[in-house]
Design an enzyme around this catalytic site. Structure first.
Site, PDB file in Angstrom:
ATOM      1  N   CYS A  83       0.850  -1.195   0.000  1.00  0.00           N
ATOM      2  CA  CYS A  83       0.000   0.000   0.000  1.00  0.00           C
ATOM      3  C   CYS A  83       0.885   1.245   0.000  1.00  0.00           C
ATOM      4  O   CYS A  83       1.727   1.415   0.870  1.00  0.00           O
ATOM      5  CB  CYS A  83      -0.892  -0.027   1.238  1.00  0.00           C
ATOM      6  SG  CYS A  83      -1.710   1.534   1.574  1.00  0.00           S
TER       7      CYS A  83
ATOM      8  N   CYS B 255      -3.401   7.573  -1.841  1.00  0.00           N
ATOM      9  CA  CYS B 255      -4.694   7.671  -2.556  1.00  0.00           C
ATOM     10  C   CYS B 255      -5.824   8.200  -1.681  1.00  0.00           C
ATOM     11  O   CYS B 255      -6.782   8.788  -2.185  1.00  0.00           O
ATOM     12  CB  CYS B 255      -5.105   6.311  -3.080  1.00  0.00           C
ATOM     13  SG  CYS B 255      -3.752   5.176  -3.257  1.00  0.00           S
TER      14      CYS B 255
ATOM     15  N   THR C  25      -4.257   5.185   7.175  1.00  0.00           N
ATOM     16  CA  THR C  25      -3.217   4.792   6.223  1.00  0.00           C
ATOM     17  C   THR C  25      -2.252   5.951   5.990  1.00  0.00           C
ATOM     18  O   THR C  25      -2.666   7.038   5.597  1.00  0.00           O
ATOM     19  CB  THR C  25      -3.885   4.391   4.894  1.00  0.00           C
ATOM     20  OG1 THR C  25      -4.837   3.365   5.162  1.00  0.00           O
ATOM     21  CG2 THR C  25      -2.879   3.889   3.889  1.00  0.00           C
TER      22      THR C  25
ATOM     23  N   GLU D 145      -0.367   1.862   8.972  1.00  0.00           N
ATOM     24  CA  GLU D 145      -1.686   2.165   9.539  1.00  0.00           C
ATOM     25  C   GLU D 145      -1.481   2.670  10.963  1.00  0.00           C
ATOM     26  O   GLU D 145      -0.661   2.127  11.700  1.00  0.00           O
ATOM     27  CB  GLU D 145      -2.579   0.915   9.583  1.00  0.00           C
ATOM     28  CG  GLU D 145      -2.773   0.220   8.240  1.00  0.00           C
ATOM     29  CD  GLU D 145      -3.561   1.013   7.215  1.00  0.00           C
ATOM     30  OE1 GLU D 145      -4.337   1.900   7.638  1.00  0.00           O
ATOM     31  OE2 GLU D 145      -3.394   0.767   6.014  1.00  0.00           O
TER      32      GLU D 145
ATOM     33  N   HIS E 199     -12.917   5.585  -3.103  1.00  0.00           N
ATOM     34  CA  HIS E 199     -11.900   4.690  -2.544  1.00  0.00           C
ATOM     35  C   HIS E 199     -12.165   3.233  -2.946  1.00  0.00           C
ATOM     36  O   HIS E 199     -11.223   2.455  -3.074  1.00  0.00           O
ATOM     37  CB  HIS E 199     -11.823   4.850  -1.029  1.00  0.00           C
ATOM     38  CG  HIS E 199     -10.456   4.521  -0.492  1.00  0.00           C
ATOM     39  ND1 HIS E 199      -9.297   4.996  -1.048  1.00  0.00           N
ATOM     40  CD2 HIS E 199     -10.058   3.718   0.531  1.00  0.00           C
ATOM     41  CE1 HIS E 199      -8.252   4.516  -0.393  1.00  0.00           C
ATOM     42  NE2 HIS E 199      -8.692   3.735   0.568  1.00  0.00           N
TER      43      HIS E 199
ATOM     44  N   TYR F 211      -9.414   0.588  -5.228  1.00  0.00           N
ATOM     45  CA  TYR F 211      -8.983  -0.795  -5.005  1.00  0.00           C
ATOM     46  C   TYR F 211      -8.974  -1.606  -6.290  1.00  0.00           C
ATOM     47  O   TYR F 211      -8.304  -2.629  -6.368  1.00  0.00           O
ATOM     48  CB  TYR F 211      -9.897  -1.458  -3.954  1.00  0.00           C
ATOM     49  CG  TYR F 211      -9.523  -1.080  -2.536  1.00  0.00           C
ATOM     50  CD1 TYR F 211      -9.175   0.213  -2.214  1.00  0.00           C
ATOM     51  CD2 TYR F 211      -9.508  -2.034  -1.523  1.00  0.00           C
ATOM     52  CE1 TYR F 211      -8.832   0.562  -0.927  1.00  0.00           C
ATOM     53  CE2 TYR F 211      -9.168  -1.699  -0.222  1.00  0.00           C
ATOM     54  CZ  TYR F 211      -8.825  -0.403   0.068  1.00  0.00           C
ATOM     55  OH  TYR F 211      -8.471  -0.071   1.345  1.00  0.00           O
TER      56      TYR F 211
ATOM     57  N   CYS G  84      -5.070  -0.370  -7.192  1.00  0.00           N
ATOM     58  CA  CYS G  84      -3.891  -0.711  -6.378  1.00  0.00           C
ATOM     59  C   CYS G  84      -3.792  -2.212  -6.113  1.00  0.00           C
ATOM     60  O   CYS G  84      -2.728  -2.803  -6.199  1.00  0.00           O
ATOM     61  CB  CYS G  84      -3.895   0.075  -5.073  1.00  0.00           C
ATOM     62  SG  CYS G  84      -5.044  -0.507  -3.812  1.00  0.00           S
TER      63      CYS G  84
ATOM     64  N   GLU H 259      -6.755  -5.412   4.129  1.00  0.00           N
ATOM     65  CA  GLU H 259      -7.240  -4.132   3.631  1.00  0.00           C
ATOM     66  C   GLU H 259      -8.240  -4.334   2.489  1.00  0.00           C
ATOM     67  O   GLU H 259      -9.185  -3.572   2.330  1.00  0.00           O
ATOM     68  CB  GLU H 259      -6.072  -3.264   3.180  1.00  0.00           C
ATOM     69  CG  GLU H 259      -6.446  -1.800   3.184  1.00  0.00           C
ATOM     70  CD  GLU H 259      -5.259  -0.895   2.988  1.00  0.00           C
ATOM     71  OE1 GLU H 259      -4.278  -1.331   2.367  1.00  0.00           O
ATOM     72  OE2 GLU H 259      -5.316   0.247   3.450  1.00  0.00           O
TER      73      GLU H 259
END
Ligand code: SF4
Ligand code: FE
Length: 487
Positions: free
Chosen positions: A101, A105, A192, A261, A296, A300, A303, A451
């Site tokens: 990650c 973003c 994050t 995180e 978001h 995904y 990413c 995640e």
């Protein structure tokens, strides 16, 4: 207009006031040099460095709709369907490059959600949030900020509304209203990249009723604001980063890059008026949450696909090292991994292609398709990881430590018995096995698996949206019409 390099980004973090960070019982004075934290900083640094790589410059940048200048795409208000698709492509690229990650973003998704929501609030209530927010985004673009989009509150007793909690601090809320601003208190969980950010853009975590108006707050604060404390999240195998071996950090699996995180606490943090973008307008919390979540959930589809590419590459590589790459069942499993991964990408591209212009002028993804995208992400990466573990064989969890390679005597034994296909260096085989461990069980598994399950909302959150947007009545009519049913 600045387009920072990775090195300049790291230098800009050093210029912040010292942060209060707790990590495994210690107060961390120098986060930038801490091996665990540094790996996560390296991932964000890539979002700056790739801008300066001619192969990626176009994808990594955009033309600002506020100034017309070329800016890092992570600071961009999407201005077309093509922008939305390029965002997904950029995130896939970065997932491929760091295998984890890269954190930046969330801020991009947050600025787009707050942009369209502040416009709606002003239009309905005659407030002046949107102009203030434009000034904020302009500043973010100019300074090339990494922004932590801060949404998830710890929430305490889930059966109670924010204003009903015995401990109201489990939701961020306003404790004092002054002429020059507000004072906020509370916490945000699972943040994050929080320690690696220049700014926090705080948003409400859910829809709020009138009685929850103190919790309907959207505002921005610098990461080094007075009253902010960071509790760094532990991740599986994190101490591997503190190991040193002659061969480098082989046991880390992914020696250079990591995710991050944190639990972030806000204790009476002052926010000046110019940084407040919602202050009690509870009826707009739903809009901010729904649009941020949609952006978001789209992310995904980029990413996780990029990291999925790394898993597929690791599967083929370890099969090659084991001498079985051509076996038909291996090929079939790799094809299945690819099919699943490209299905996720298709969802990311589809919800972008079906995106639409908002009244504020930026583009929002198709919310139903973005939720379908994320729902698939809660499942397919687990199957991709299962197939990778299947192909890898058990050695990725039984392999001796790379420290055994430091001693010539034990090294001889390891090299003799853990040898793979002819001509394959045993150390390379071990490195690949450790990467597989990292991706499916170690630190990167937080980013790739957990995640995927809970980031951008747990699976049930998407199911609620899918059910709300699925228009079942219309579909019933279709069926009844064909069956010649008259009601
Ligand atoms: Fe970006 Fe993906 Fe990390 Fe979210 S999980 S911050 S979308 S890399
Ligand atoms: Fe996330």
């Amino acid at each position: 207009m600045v387009l920072m390099t990775g090195t300049e980004y790291i230098e800009s973090l050093r210029k912040r006031q010292p942060l209060t960070i707790y990590l495994m019982g210690q107060k961390i004075e120098n986060p930038i040099e801490h091996p665990i934290i540094r790996a996560s900083i390296n991932s964000i640094a890539l979002t700056y460095d790739l801008v300066h790589n001619p192969d990626y410059h176009e994808l990594m940048t955009a033309k600002s709709i506020l100034t017309g200048e070329t800016i890092n795409r992570f600071c961009h208000l999407h201005h077309s369907v093509e922008d939305l698709q390029n965002k997904v492509k950029m995130l896939r690229l970065l997932g491929q490059k760091c295998g984890t990650c890269f954190q930046r973003c969330v801020g991009m998704d947050a600025i787009n959600a707050v942009y369209l929501t502040t416009y709606d609030i002003d239009r309905k209530l005659g407030t002046e949030y949107h102009q203030k927010f434009l000034d904020y985004v302009r500043m973010a673009e100019t300074k090339d900020w990494t922004i932590d989009g801060c949404m998830t509150d710890p929430k305490g007793d889930r059966s109670k509304r924010p204003s009903e909690q015995a401990n109201p601090d489990v939701y961020v809320h306003v404790t004092e209203r002054r002429d020059d601003g507000v004072v906020i208190r509370g916490a945000k969980a699972h943040q994050t990249g929080a320690v690696n950010s220049h700014e926090h853009l705080i948003m409400p975590t859910q829809t709020m009723r009138k009685e929850d108006s103190d919790f309907a707050i959207c505002c921005a604060i610098p990461a080094d604001a007075k009253g902010v404390t960071y509790y760094y999240g532990r991740q599986s195998c994190d101490l591997r980063r503190m190991d040193e071996t002659v061969e480098g950090d082989v046991d880390c699996g992914n020696p250079v890059y990591g995710g991050q995180e944190c639990l972030v606490i806000f204790e009476d943090v002052f926010v000046p008026n110019e940084r407040i973008f919602m202050n009690g307008e509870n009826e707009f919390c739903g809009r901010i949450v729904e649009s941020f979540a949609a952006y978001h959930r789209q992310s995904y589809g980029g990413c996780k696909v990029g990291v999925g590419d790394v898993l597929i590459g690791a599967a083929a590589s370890i099969a090659e090292y084991n001498g079985v790459l051509k076996a038909s069942h291996i090929q079939d499993k790799i094809t299945e991994m690819t099919h699943l991964n490209e299905t996720l990408y298709s969802c990311g591209i589809a919800c972008s292609a079906a995106g639409q212009k908002t009244p504020a002028g930026n583009y929002l993804v198709d919310i139903l398709l973005a939720n379908v995208c994320k729902q698939n992400v809660t499942r397919f990466p687990y199957e991709i990881a299962r197939l990778l573990q299947d192909i890898a064989g058990g050695l990725f969890v039984t392999c001796p430590s790379a420290k055994e390679l430091n001693d010539p005597e034990t090294r001889k034994v390891i090299e003799k018995y853990l040898v793979g296909a002819d001509g394959v260096d045993t150390l390379d085989r071990i490195k690949m096995l450790r990467l597989i461990e990292n991706l499916t069980m170690g630190r990167a598994a937080v980013g790739y698996l957990t995640e995927s399950m809970h980031g951008a909302g747990s699976p049930q959150a998407q199911r609620i949206m899918i059910s709300r947007l699925s228009n079942i009545e219309e579909k019933m009519k279709l069926a009844k019409t064909l069956a010649l049913v008259e009601e």
